[in-house]
Design a protein around this motif. Structure first.
Motif, short mmCIF file in Angstrom:
data_model
loop_
_atom_site.label_atom_id
_atom_site.label_comp_id
_atom_site.label_asym_id
_atom_site.label_seq_id
_atom_site.Cartn_x
_atom_site.Cartn_y
_atom_site.Cartn_z
N LEU A 36 -23.24 -51.89 26.12
CA LEU A 36 -24.39 -51.88 27.02
C LEU A 36 -25.40 -50.81 26.61
CD1 LEU A 36 -23.08 -52.29 30.69
CD2 LEU A 36 -24.47 -53.89 29.36
N SER A 37 -24.89 -49.68 26.20
CA SER A 37 -25.76 -48.58 25.77
C SER A 37 -26.60 -49.00 24.57
CB SER A 37 -24.92 -47.35 25.42
OG SER A 37 -25.71 -46.38 24.76
N MET A 38 -25.96 -49.70 23.62
CA MET A 38 -26.70 -50.17 22.45
C MET A 38 -27.76 -51.19 22.85
SD MET A 38 -27.42 -50.09 19.28
CE MET A 38 -26.12 -49.24 18.39
N THR A 39 -27.45 -52.02 23.83
CA THR A 39 -28.45 -52.97 24.33
C THR A 39 -29.68 -52.23 24.86
OG1 THR A 39 -26.72 -54.56 24.94
CG2 THR A 39 -28.88 -54.83 25.98
N GLY A 40 -29.42 -51.16 25.63
CA GLY A 40 -30.53 -50.36 26.14
C GLY A 40 -31.33 -49.71 25.02
N ARG A 41 -30.63 -49.24 24.00
CA ARG A 41 -31.31 -48.60 22.88
C ARG A 41 -32.18 -49.60 22.13
NH1 ARG A 41 -27.65 -45.84 18.33
NH2 ARG A 41 -26.51 -45.20 20.19
N LEU A 42 -31.64 -50.81 21.92
CA LEU A 42 -32.37 -51.83 21.17
C LEU A 42 -33.60 -52.32 21.92
CD1 LEU A 42 -29.33 -53.87 19.83
CD2 LEU A 42 -31.02 -52.70 18.41
N SER A 43 -33.51 -52.36 23.25
CA SER A 43 -34.62 -52.88 24.05
C SER A 43 -35.49 -51.79 24.65
CB SER A 43 -34.06 -53.75 25.18
OG SER A 43 -33.21 -52.98 26.02
N SER A 44 -35.07 -50.52 24.44
CA SER A 44 -35.78 -49.38 25.05
C SER A 44 -35.86 -49.50 26.56
CB SER A 44 -37.19 -49.22 24.45
OG SER A 44 -37.12 -48.91 23.09
N LEU A 45 -34.79 -50.06 27.15
CA LEU A 45 -34.70 -50.22 28.60
C LEU A 45 -33.62 -49.30 29.15
CD1 LEU A 45 -34.96 -54.12 28.87
CD2 LEU A 45 -36.77 -52.44 29.35
N GLU A 46 -33.90 -48.68 30.29
CA GLU A 46 -32.94 -47.74 30.85
C GLU A 46 -31.84 -48.40 31.67
OE1 GLU A 46 -36.56 -47.48 33.69
OE2 GLU A 46 -36.13 -47.95 31.60
N GLN A 47 -32.08 -49.64 32.17
CA GLN A 47 -31.14 -50.24 33.11
C GLN A 47 -29.74 -50.44 32.52
OE1 GLN A 47 -31.81 -50.50 36.40
NE2 GLN A 47 -29.59 -50.79 36.43
N PRO A 48 -29.59 -50.96 31.29
CA PRO A 48 -28.23 -51.10 30.76
C PRO A 48 -27.48 -49.77 30.68
CG PRO A 48 -29.79 -52.36 29.44
CD PRO A 48 -30.60 -51.52 30.37
N ILE A 49 -28.21 -48.69 30.39
CA ILE A 49 -27.55 -47.39 30.28
C ILE A 49 -27.19 -46.87 31.67
CG2 ILE A 49 -27.83 -45.03 29.46
CD1 ILE A 49 -29.75 -46.14 27.33
N LYS A 50 -28.06 -47.10 32.64
CA LYS A 50 -27.74 -46.70 34.01
C LYS A 50 -26.51 -47.45 34.52
CE LYS A 50 -32.36 -45.27 35.60
NZ LYS A 50 -33.48 -45.56 36.53
N THR A 51 -26.42 -48.73 34.18
CA THR A 51 -25.25 -49.52 34.58
C THR A 51 -23.99 -48.95 33.95
OG1 THR A 51 -26.61 -51.52 34.76
CG2 THR A 51 -24.23 -51.82 34.54
N SER A 52 -24.08 -48.56 32.69
CA SER A 52 -22.92 -47.97 32.00
C SER A 52 -22.50 -46.67 32.66
CB SER A 52 -23.28 -47.72 30.53
OG SER A 52 -23.56 -48.91 29.86
N LEU A 53 -23.46 -45.84 32.99
CA LEU A 53 -23.14 -44.57 33.64
C LEU A 53 -22.44 -44.79 34.98
CD1 LEU A 53 -26.19 -42.19 33.00
CD2 LEU A 53 -23.78 -41.59 32.74
N LYS A 54 -22.96 -45.72 35.78
CA LYS A 54 -22.35 -45.99 37.08
C LYS A 54 -20.91 -46.49 36.92
CE LYS A 54 -26.62 -47.05 39.63
NZ LYS A 54 -27.40 -48.11 40.29
N LEU A 55 -20.69 -47.32 35.92
CA LEU A 55 -19.35 -47.85 35.69
C LEU A 55 -18.38 -46.74 35.30
CD1 LEU A 55 -17.50 -50.29 35.50
CD2 LEU A 55 -18.35 -50.71 33.19
N LEU A 56 -18.83 -45.83 34.44
CA LEU A 56 -17.96 -44.72 34.05
C LEU A 56 -17.70 -43.78 35.22
CD1 LEU A 56 -19.04 -43.56 30.46
CD2 LEU A 56 -17.17 -45.04 31.12
N GLU A 57 -18.71 -43.51 36.01
CA GLU A 57 -18.53 -42.63 37.16
C GLU A 57 -17.54 -43.23 38.16
OE1 GLU A 57 -19.46 -39.70 37.50
OE2 GLU A 57 -21.31 -39.33 36.40
N LYS A 58 -17.62 -44.54 38.32
CA LYS A 58 -16.72 -45.20 39.25
C LYS A 58 -15.29 -45.25 38.73
CE LYS A 58 -15.96 -49.66 41.59
NZ LYS A 58 -16.47 -51.04 41.78
#
Length: 855
Positions: free
Chosen positions: A254-276
């Motif tokens: 997901l993080s790589m998807t965010g990096r490739l698209s320059s979008l923050e949402q995939p990275i935010k989703t990843s962070l929430k998943l790890l925190e949970k």
């Protein structure tokens, strides 16, 4: 490349040693003496070596990290270190590996490596077979080496282990980790080959391997392929029930998807998943995601948002320690500096840049691989470029701000000679190691000696492979991570410089060929910026013209030389006319090999100044500066050679000149065995080496005594000598190294902690070498300081030199590097004997004269 230093480690497999999670890891630790003594103590304070004791300690290591993560060494010191039964030994290793796991999970990389290495050594000591060494120790340890950028060490560990893994899943995990190590080692083609072979085996870890392929293509800037394999990875994850490590792999995709698209949402989703999923663990993985999120805002020029997110990265690390040995932390600090610079908050930018440089200095001390040290030097220089740029903006506003100038000097010096400093720190520890490690050092040394004598390529390849394995095992055994020490603080560094009776010039060459000069002159900071982009070329041509293979160019027109040398001196040594006699230079790039004492300011600078050439002023903290009084000179020499090398006929006279005047131990060629060399280098004697020095493109530099002694071999001698005089050609030159000077023979002696080294920049003239060598030792006997002694020897030479002999080609090739430690020589007993005879004879003559006069 598009990937950053920290980006690829998202894809590492975590390993199978997963402890119980404790929801209260942040709880205050109990005092260890109470926790442990109540469980393993007795009325007499003796340790009770029972199975129950080892089980209780193992339980703490697995499930109660709050009791040791803030003070792991104290906890370790309470553990019985002599397990007797196989069961106790397994529990002992299990405890160490779990300590490594928990420390890694709480972002303490240094101690994590340390305890995984202890666990690995214990498995070898006790020959344990029931421990899952691959998953519980080797895999996480290799990952940690990659995290600290010591990729060569990770590759060696994984390549050794991969041939013995027992399951297909383990093979896939090791394949993935090895590929990541190759990526970080700038070898994407090898990484790709490893991954593609792994995919053909039909592994269940296919999404993990797709993640790594994505990173490989990202490193090659092949964005279409990168997107394709990122989608493949996500598609595979959709088929899986995500638990444990697979959640980490998914968030990486997901993080790589965010990096490739320059979008923050995939990275935010990843962070929430790890925190949970991991509310109190995986702090570093969360920090890396947070760094990715901040970088997206930064690339959009949203500096305020980026600043806030970069500061959130720091929150995942310990709040009690200012410095964290982690590149994610360093990169966040540097990017915070960038944000403040963009917001024109210069003071804050400078603070964070300095913090990042100091943190990176500490982190790089973890790296032992030469190649990875040099690669990191290049990355680090970009950080210093940013810091200097902001400091110079500040100086445009406040031109005479000495505090800013001092900070610039400090940051520049932290960026130089970091590999050299690591080598010195490591080798200092070797001398105090146990007998087994000392024997390993000797085996490595003699293996290098054997290698130097081999001509057959196939035999060389076999021995090189053996040496590589020996070095790796040695690196695991040397316990280097137990003894890493930070540098002094900036104010201590500056105070030490000011307290010496000397002046200082430091050079930093920017990527655009401009030059920053900083230093101390009469205890006050100096600063100069040279924007002439042609100056580097001018200096290169000056060196090549006047200090090449012959002295002829100077002889054609001494006036032209003096004009050129004067111009360079004006550029590089501002206000030299008011400088103190002793000048220490911290060099960079093309300035290595430039004889500053041969520059001109109404006369050769040697007439009024003594020079020491250093890689960094930090060496004042690192190199020993002890007084050594009444020491003899050990002379290692070789004069007779076979074609194509010419014999060195002057060497015999050089040896005689020294031995006749000073107490000496002459080590003839027939005595130059490894054991004798080892004994001489480890003594407090001055070492004088008169022989050929050889520089070849396909070999490490070496000194040709009875046998070829390479720089690699020299690196494994214990050295306590206060001074090495290399009376041979080109001992101070070699292949340029980023921020490290040159890969020269003289450098290897500095790397072994020798505080004073005299070497040559180009071919040595026999007659001049004889004179200057003899004169140097006379002056050293008189002054006791080698920096002044060499300067005085050159001045004495120039007093009587003809116009032709005054050509710097003849005398400026001999240079001094070091901290100017005090050295006292012993006069030769023969000289005392002959002096006594002469004195007695004079007395007798006077006595006889008196008798005759009376008669």
């Amino acid at each position: 490349m598009k990937w950053t230093k920290v980006g690829i480690c998202f894809l590492l497999s975590v390993g199978a040693c997963t402890p119980k999670q404790n929801p209260d890891d942040s709880a205050k630790a109990e005092p260890l003496d109470l926790v442990i003594s109540s469980k393993i103590g007795s009325d007499t304070g003796e340790v009770i070596h029972t199975d129950e004791v080892f089980e209780q300690i193992a339980d703490i290591a697995e499930g109660q990290p709050e009791k040791f993560i803030h003070h792991p060494d104290s906890f370790y010191n309470t553990i019985p270190n002599s397990p007797r039964t196989p069961y106790q030994r397994e529990l002992y290793v299990y405890t160490l590996s779990n300590m490594g796991y928990q420390l890694r999970d709480h972002a303490d990389i240094l101690h994590s490596i340390k305890y995984y290495e202890k666990a690995l050594q214990a498995t070898k000591t006790y020959a344990l077979t029931d421990v899952d060494i691959d998953n519980d120790i080797i895999m996480p340890l290799a990952n940690l080496y990659i995290r600290i950028d010591d990729n060569k060490k990770a590759i060696s560990l994984l390549e050794q282990a991969i041939s013995t893994v027992k399951t297909a899943q383990n093979l896939s995990s090791f394949t993935n980790n090895l590929a990541n190590a190759y990526i970080y080692d700038n070898n994407p083609s090898k990484a790709k080959s490893v991954i593609l072979n792994g995919l053909q085996s039909g592994t269940s870890l296919k999404p993990l391997l797709y993640n790594t392929l994505t990173s490989i293509y990202w490193s090659e800037d092949k964005i279409d392929s990168c997107k394709m394999y990122n989608q493949k990875a996500l598609a595979e994850f959709e088929k899986m029930a995500l638990t444990g490590d697979s959640i980490l792999w998914y968030t990486n995709a997901l993080s790589m998807t965010g990096r490739l698209s320059s979008l923050e949402q995939p990275i935010k989703t990843s962070l929430k998943l790890l925190e949970k999923t991991f509310p109190t663990h995986k702090l570093r993985e969360k920090a890396k995601l947070q760094l990715e999120l901040a970088t997206i805002y930064y690339t959009r020029s949203e500096s305020n948002k980026a600043l806030s997110e970069y500061k959130n990265v720091l929150s995942y690390f310990s709040t009690t320690d200012k410095y964290q040995l982690d590149y994610t932390y360093t990169q966040a600090l540097g990017k915070i500096g960038d944000c403040y610079a963009n917001l024109n908050e210069l003071d804050s930018a400078i603070d964070y840049y300095q913090w990042a440089i100091e943190n990176d200095y500490r982190t790089q001390q973890l790296i032992v691989s030469k190649e990875n040290q040099l690669k990191n030097n290049i990355w680090h220089k970009n950080l210093i470029e940013s810091a200097i740029a902001i400091c110079e903006r500040k100086l445009e506003i406040q031109p005479n701000d000495s505090a800013i100038q001092a900070r610039m000097l400090w940051c520049i010096e932290l960026g130089k000679a970091r590999m050299l400093i690591t080598e010195i720190n490591r080798s200092e520890k070797w001398d105090s190691q146990d007998l087994q490690l000392q024997q390993a050092i000797q085996i490595i040394r003699t293996s290098y000696q054997d290698l130097a004598q081999l001509e057959d390529n196939s035999q060389r390849e076999r021995l090189e492979k053996r040496i590589k394995n020996l070095l790796f095992e040695f690196q695991l055994s040397e316990n280097y991570f137990e003894k890493i020490s930070p540098p002094s603080l900036r104010h201590e560094f500056m105070e030490k410089l000011r307290n010496q009776d000397a002046d200082y010039y430091s050079y930093f060459i920017h990527q655009d060929s401009s030059i920053t000069i900083l230093g101390l002159l009469n205890k006050k900071t100096i600063y100069k910026k040279l924007n002439d982009k042609n100056l580097i070329t001018t200096i290169e041509e000056f060196k090549k013209s006047y200090f090449g293979n012959t002295p002829n160019v100077y002889n054609l027109s001494p006036a032209n030389y003096k004009t050129a040398a004067h111009n360079i001196a004006q550029y590089l040594l501002p206000d030299i006319a008011h400088a103190k006699p002793n000048i220490f230079l911290s060099l960079d790039g093309v300035f290595h090999g430039l004889p500053f004492d041969a520059l001109w300011d109404s006369d050769f600078l040697i007439k009024s100044h003594n020079f020491s050439y250093l890689n960094s002023f930090l060496l004042f903290d690192i190199l020993p500066n002890n007084r050594v009084l009444s020491t003899p000179i050990s002379i290692l020499h070789q004069s007779e050679y076979q074609d194509p090398l010419p014999s060195l006929h002057f060497v015999k006279e050089e040896v005689k000149n020294i031995a006749d005047k000073f107490q000496s131990q002459i080590i003839d060629p027939q005595r130059q065995h490894d054991s004798v060399l080892s004994e001489e280098f480890s003594s407090l004697n001055v070492i004088h080496i008169a022989a050929h020095a050889i520089l070849e493109a396909d070999k490490d530099p070496y000194i040709y005594l009875k046998n070829q002694v390479s720089t690699n071999q020299l690196s494994y001698y214990e050295m306590n000598t206060p001074l090495v005089f290399l009376s041979a050609c080109n001992t101070g030159t070699g292949k340029p190294l980023p921020s490290e000077g040159t890969e020269s023979i003289h450098r290897v002696f500095l790397s072994r902690g020798v505080p004073s080294v005299i070497s040559t920049y180009w071919f040595a003239n026999d007659e001049m070498m004889l004179f200057l060598t003899a004169s140097f030792y006379e002056q050293l006997y008189n002054t006791r300081f080698p920096m002044e002694a060499l300067g005085e020897a050159k001045r004495n030479f120039l007093i009587t030199a003809s116009d032709k002999q005054a050509n710097p080609w003849y005398w400026a090739n001999i240079n001094y590097a070091g901290v100017n430690n005090e050295i006292g020589l012993k006069k030769s007993s023969n000289l005392f004997f002959y002096s006594s005879i002469i004195a007695i004879s004079l007395i007798m003559l006077l006595f006889l004269g008196c008798i005759r006069s009376k008669s």
